[in-house]
Structures are given as structure tokens and as C-alpha cells.
Design an enzyme around this catalytic site. Structure first.
Site, short mmCIF file in Angstrom:
data_model
loop_
_atom_site.label_atom_id
_atom_site.label_comp_id
_atom_site.label_asym_id
_atom_site.label_seq_id
_atom_site.Cartn_x
_atom_site.Cartn_y
_atom_site.Cartn_z
N PRO A 229 -2.85 8.67 13.25
CA PRO A 229 -1.79 9.93 12.89
C PRO A 229 -2.49 10.76 11.78
O PRO A 229 -2.73 10.21 10.97
CB PRO A 229 0.00 9.80 13.04
CG PRO A 229 -0.62 8.66 12.10
CD PRO A 229 -1.54 7.79 12.55
N ALA B 182 0.65 12.48 7.56
CA ALA B 182 1.74 10.97 8.07
C ALA B 182 1.75 10.27 6.82
O ALA B 182 2.42 9.93 6.47
CB ALA B 182 1.84 11.11 9.32
N GLY B 183 1.09 10.27 5.66
CA GLY B 183 1.07 9.34 4.92
C GLY B 183 -0.16 8.02 5.13
O GLY B 183 0.18 6.65 4.40
N GLY C 58 -3.17 8.17 5.46
CA GLY C 58 -4.10 8.32 4.83
C GLY C 58 -5.97 9.15 5.18
O GLY C 58 -6.62 8.05 5.53
N SER C 59 -5.49 9.80 6.59
CA SER C 59 -6.16 10.46 7.07
C SER C 59 -7.55 10.74 6.60
O SER C 59 -8.59 11.40 6.84
CB SER C 59 -5.77 11.33 8.21
OG SER C 59 -4.13 12.26 7.24
N SER C 60 -7.01 12.07 5.87
CA SER C 60 -7.68 12.54 4.35
C SER C 60 -8.40 12.31 3.67
O SER C 60 -10.26 11.98 4.12
CB SER C 60 -7.12 13.82 3.60
OG SER C 60 -6.40 13.03 2.84
N ALA C 61 -8.19 10.87 3.23
CA ALA C 61 -9.11 9.78 2.54
C ALA C 61 -10.16 9.63 3.80
O ALA C 61 -11.45 9.17 3.33
CB ALA C 61 -8.33 9.03 1.42
N ASP D 212 -5.93 6.24 -1.84
CA ASP D 212 -6.17 6.37 -0.72
C ASP D 212 -7.48 5.85 -0.62
O ASP D 212 -7.90 5.73 0.15
CB ASP D 212 -6.10 7.75 -0.40
CG ASP D 212 -4.00 7.43 -0.67
OD1 ASP D 212 -3.81 6.70 -0.68
OD2 ASP D 212 -3.81 8.39 0.71
O1 PMV Z 1 -1.59 10.54 0.93
P1 PMV Z 1 -0.42 9.90 0.98
O2 PMV Z 1 0.41 11.35 1.15
O3 PMV Z 1 0.23 9.51 1.80
O4 PMV Z 1 0.06 10.27 -0.25
C1 PMV Z 1 -1.06 9.62 -1.30
C2 PMV Z 1 0.04 8.53 -2.76
C3 PMV Z 1 0.67 9.77 -3.40
O5 PMV Z 1 0.73 8.73 -4.76
C4 PMV Z 1 2.00 10.28 -3.08
C5 PMV Z 1 -0.68 10.24 -4.54
C6 PMV Z 1 -1.63 9.58 -5.10
O6 PMV Z 1 -2.86 10.10 -5.26
O7 PMV Z 1 -1.47 8.47 -5.16
#
Ligand code: PMV
Length: 307
Positions: free
Chosen positions: A98, A101-102, A104-107, A146
Site C-alpha cells: 500500500p 501507509a507506513g 515504506g513505499s516512498s523509500a 526506511d
Molecule cells: O515512512 P513512515 O511513515 O513509516 O515513517 C517513518 C518513521 C518515522 O520514524 C516516523 C520517520 C523517520 O524518518 O524515521
């Protein structure tokens, strides 16, 4: 002349087990790669702008300098860092993750794109650095967790600025990821915590330290196969993240129902504000997954395998 891209590259998604937000401020966090996160395939399109299509995320963009879309800007940052092409390619993405949604899609996108530009033999450090140029478009202060896990996979203890540590354990740990369907911005959530820390440092700094301690306790629990403790750490972590202000009433309600359906422990994972919950299910996760699906959710199982 069109600069080259490699034909195909992959990157993992990720779930943060413990330590999100605290990791931005120097505390340890524990995250696992989700294999098969994103595959990018490049084909030449001489003379045309680079186009990026990822149908599962509704992405169909031209990577041109005047495109203000954050995904286009992030991709151009990564390609620029890699001295990659500015025209001449179509890049197609295939993913079951997804987005926003946390997970890691952008990474995953930044890492896979860096690999398309730098190739399979590029050192992991270089891939991660290149991909961070993209991640900084989405939020200005990424810890890097990420991107590291998108590149490395596996179960990793991460402290900002220190070499990452692979965690080895025996057996397997079953997990269930439950997307809430609520969109959120990682940048906004990270800013919220930074402002809270600036406003009340004597209270918020120790709270971040306790989250860091929870990470260390979770690693011990996994290494000693103490899933009861791991469940307690998940539950406590959710409360700590909630105290930091990154949960919401809707996420708390979803978490309560996941616990009622039999999960041993549940927490938000990633930046919060929406995104996903992460549950430690009972020994057999199938009834929990079926009950959640019956209520209209789209949970998926993830198994951490020891090495
Ligand atoms: O990418 P997300 O939305 O899962 O968040 C990353 C985790 C955070 O600790 C909130 C940010 C970070 O850069 O570590």
C-alpha cells in the site's frame, strides 16, 4: 545521447516493529524488510521525457523539471544524485505494497530507482545515500531507517548515524499488517513530534528514551523467543506513541477491535495519524485475518524468518 539505466531493480517495503519517531531523535528502532516490495523495469524511449508508471499507486508521471508532484521531484533528486538520465526512458513499477501507509513505499521507490541508475554492484551505502535525496522531498528530516531497510531487507536495529545491525534469531515471528485506509503525511507527523519536543523537552525527551528502551527490550524478546513480552512491548509502544500525539481516535478504535479479535499485541507502525497497524497474532493468524477481512479490512501476514 541518452544516459543508461539498468533494466530492472527491486527494493523492499518495511514495517517498523518498535522505535518510530524516537529514531528521528537518536534512539534505536527495530524494522523489518517486506520482500518483494517494489520492482521497477526500465525501457528506452529515445528523445521523450522519462515517464514513471506505477498503476497500483495511481502514479503516471513525467519526470520533467517543471513537474511539482512530490513523487516526480523525489525521483528527479535521486536521478540527479546518481548523475542519471534526464530523458529517454519509461519506468514501470510493480508492487503489492500500500502507498502512504507506513509500509515504506516512498523509500522503496527511491531505493529501486537508485539501483536502476547505479546498478546491482553499487555498494549499499551509496544506494541508501542516493535514495535519501528522494526521501528528503517527502520529509525534511528522515532518520534513514526506511531507506536502509528498503535496501537491506531482514530485521535491523537502526540508530541514526551508527552502522545498522542485523538481528539474528531462531524460528519465526508471525505478524499481521492492517492498513487503516486513512492517509497521512509522514512529514506532518514528524513535525508534530519535533514541536512537542521543543515545547516540553523535559517531558518528551524521556518519553523518546523509553521508546528507545522498548526497542532494546523487543530485540531481547525476539532473540529469546518471548512473544508474550513482545506483545506487551507492542501494546506499550502504541500507548507511548499515542502520548507523543501521533495516534488518532480512529486508529485507537481499530486497535481495540484488533485486540478484541484475539491479537496478542497491536501498535501503529510508521508515522501514525493513519497508515497501518502492526499486530502480533495468536499462533494461528488465519482466524484474525479472516475476521478482519470480514469487517472490510485488507490485512496481510508477514513472517519474520530467523537466520
Ligand atoms: O515512512 P513512515 O511513515 O513509516 O515513517 C517513518 C518513521 C518515522 O520514524 C516516523 C520517520 C523517520 O524518518 O524515521
Amino acid at each position: 545521447m541518452t544516459l543508461p539505466l539498468y533494466e530492472r531493480a527491486e527494493a523492499c517495503g518495511k514495517v517498523i516493529l518498535v522505535g518510530e519517531h524516537a529514531v528521528v531523535h537518536g534512539q534505536p528502532a527495530l524494522a523489518a524488510g517486506l520482500p518483494g516490495g517494489l520492482t521497477l523495469t526500465a525501457s528506452p524511449r529515445p528523445g521523450a521525457p522519462i515517464s514513471l508508471q506505477i498503476p497500483a499507486w495511481d502514479i503516471d508521471l513525467q519526470l520533467t523539471a517543471d513537474n511539482e508532484h512530490p513523487v516526480a521531484r523525489a525521483c528527479l533528486e535521486v536521478l540527479g544524485y546518481c548523475d542519471g538520465p534526464v530523458t529517454g526512458w519509461t519506468i514501470l513499477g510493480d508492487t503489492g505494497l500500500p502507498c502512504q501507509a507506513g509500509c515504506g513505499s516512498s523509500a522503496a521507490l527511491s531505493v529501486a530507482l537508485a539501483r536502476l541508475a547505479l546498478g546491482p554492484d553499487a555498494p549499499q551505502d551509496e544506494i541508501v545515500e542516493a535514495s535519501l535525496a528522494g526521501e528528503r522531498v517527502f520529509h525534511d528530516n528522515p532518520s534513514g531507517i526506511d531507506n536502509l531497510v528498503a535496501a537491506s531487507g531482514g530485521l535491523v536495529k537502526f540508530i541514526r548515524g551508527a552502522p545498522p545491525e542485523s538481528i539474528h534469531f531462531k524460528g519465526s515471528v508471525p505478524l499481521v499488517v492492517i492498513p487503516s485506509g486513512i492517509p497521512r503525511s509522514t512529514g506532518a507527523q514528524v513535525r508534530k513530534v519535533r514541536e512537542f519536543l521543543t515545547e516540553l523537552p523535559s517531558v518528551v525527551r524521556p518519553l523518546l528514551g523509553v521508546i528507545g528502551n522498548a526497542t532494546l527490550a523487543a530485540i531481547e524478546a525476539i532473540e529469546s523467543r518471548n512473544l508474550k513480552s513482545l506483545a506487551a512491548i507492542f501494546n506499550l509502544s502504541h500507548e507511548l506513541l499515542s502520548a507523543l500525539g501521533v495516534s488518532t481516535p480512529a486508529l485507537d478504535r481499530l486497535r481495540d477491535s484488533v485486540l478484541e479479535l484475539g491479537a496478542r499485541g497491536v501498535k501503529l507502525t510508521g508515522a501514525g495519524g493513519g497508515g497501518c497497524l502492526l499486530a502480533l497474532p495468536p499462533d494461528d493468524p488465519r482466524p484474525l485475518i479472516a475476521a478482519l477481512a470480514e469487517r472490510g479490512h485488507a490485512p496481510f501476514a508477514v513472517t519474520l524468518r530467523g537466520s
